[in-house]
Design a protein around this motif. Sequence first.
Motif, PDB file in Angstrom:
ATOM      1  N   SER A 211      40.525  43.905  47.183  1.00  0.00           N
ATOM      2  CA  SER A 211      39.912  42.831  46.391  1.00  0.00           C
ATOM      3  C   SER A 211      39.434  43.409  45.062  1.00  0.00           C
ATOM      4  N   ASP A 213      37.383  42.386  41.106  1.00  0.00           N
ATOM      5  CA  ASP A 213      36.661  41.427  40.265  1.00  0.00           C
ATOM      6  C   ASP A 213      37.388  41.321  38.938  1.00  0.00           C
ATOM      7  N   GLU A 215      37.625  39.219  35.009  1.00  0.00           N
ATOM      8  CA  GLU A 215      36.867  38.434  34.036  1.00  0.00           C
ATOM      9  C   GLU A 215      37.736  37.351  33.457  1.00  0.00           C
ATOM     10  N   THR A 226      32.923  35.969  36.130  1.00  0.00           N
ATOM     11  CA  THR A 226      33.583  36.987  36.941  1.00  0.00           C
ATOM     12  C   THR A 226      34.026  36.332  38.243  1.00  0.00           C
ATOM     13  N   MET A 227      35.277  36.611  38.635  1.00  0.00           N
ATOM     14  CA  MET A 227      35.831  36.020  39.857  1.00  0.00           C
ATOM     15  C   MET A 227      36.273  37.148  40.765  1.00  0.00           C
ATOM     16  N   ASN A 228      36.161  36.925  42.068  1.00  0.00           N
ATOM     17  CA  ASN A 228      36.676  37.925  42.997  1.00  0.00           C
ATOM     18  C   ASN A 228      37.994  37.433  43.575  1.00  0.00           C
ATOM     19  N   THR A 230      41.465  38.465  46.142  1.00  0.00           N
ATOM     20  CA  THR A 230      41.974  39.375  47.171  1.00  0.00           C
ATOM     21  C   THR A 230      43.497  39.267  47.269  1.00  0.00           C
TER      22      THR A 230
END
Length: 341
Positions: A211, A213, A215, A226-228, A230
């Motif tokens: 996974s 992070d 931007e 910010t998005m995570n 996977t």
Amino acid sequence: MVTKIGLDLGYANITLSDTAAGIYREPSVALMDKNTSRILSLGTEATEKASEGGVLVRPFKNGLLYSKEMTGAVIGNAINAVLPAEKLRATLGLPSSILPRQEKELYEMMLDSGVAECYGVHRAMAALIGAGYSPSLCAISVNVGASATEIMVLHNGSILLENTAQIGGEDFDRAVKSYISDQGDVSVSLSVAAAIKERLGAVWQGKPSESIDIEGTLSLTGNRVTMNLTTEDVVGVFEKPLSRLLLEIADIVKKIPLDYVKDIFENGIVLTGGGALLFGLDRMIERILEIPVVLPADPMDSVAKGLSRINNFLPARMRGQSKDITAQLAKLYEARKENAK
Ligand SMILES: Nc1ncnc2c1ncn2[C@@H]1O[C@H](COP(=O)(O)OP(=O)(O)O)[C@@H](O)[C@H]1O
Ligand SMILES: [Mg+2]
């Protein structure tokens, strides 16, 4: 002394191979001042300075040259990275779709950049040689670049079929970009999308889960977020570009004359280019087209490596220069022992 280099002028990367110094790679970009069109910086430095202003230009789109000045500067920048020698002899990777006028311009730029002698070789052929094959084999070469895919079918060294398909890594980046925009109204740059694809992307099961992070910008407000993401999130994202790529390969494969099919399917497809690094692409092609697929080590370097190998087996004295020698390679390779004398 003659220094023999291979130069792959890709849409994304310019890769130079010198048997002594090894592989040198730079992004093939120039940073240009919007108002004056002046070149501000080149290569890696250009990508680093892009956030300070200016427009990033990629001068090699399938052989279409943005401007002579810019293309010449990007070439010169890469060539200057190798040690200066008394004399440089270069082999240059060409898209099979290149127009004669563009090809001529490329050779002129090479000579302007200080190269004494220059020969052109279609990328798909150079890739096979870089992957360790001889040019007189039976195989299908598929070189997946960032903007296009070069496909060539060889039977005992003769080119049976050839095509530049307008599909490449960047189409896979666009799929990631539009997935993120659909999911959360978040916009990311194509280079962020490419980084996500390279880290998390897969078209076959079995990639270890990860996974990261990232931007992006919220489309409604313009705020940075910010998005995570996977590996599981991006499964299935590549369906459209993947099926286009498979269709393009299948289109060529079905044109192979029946008498040649057995010989050619024995070696099968040799998959190269940066796009070949997409996890599972080799297995997917093998499964769908039912043709064995070979993925060499370092597929991104295959074209440049092949070009420098070719340069090393060409005779010391070639008849004529600044020309495409792709079709003569099998013969020149067979004669290489003579050349070595
Ligand atoms: N690990 C990876 N997984 C998927 N794609 C990758 C990976 N590494 C590089 N690429 C892709 O390879 C392409 C660049 O390959 P390259 O052969 O240098 O292109 P070009 O010849 O057009 O300059 C880019 O689209 C890049 O995103
Ligand atoms: Mg390439």
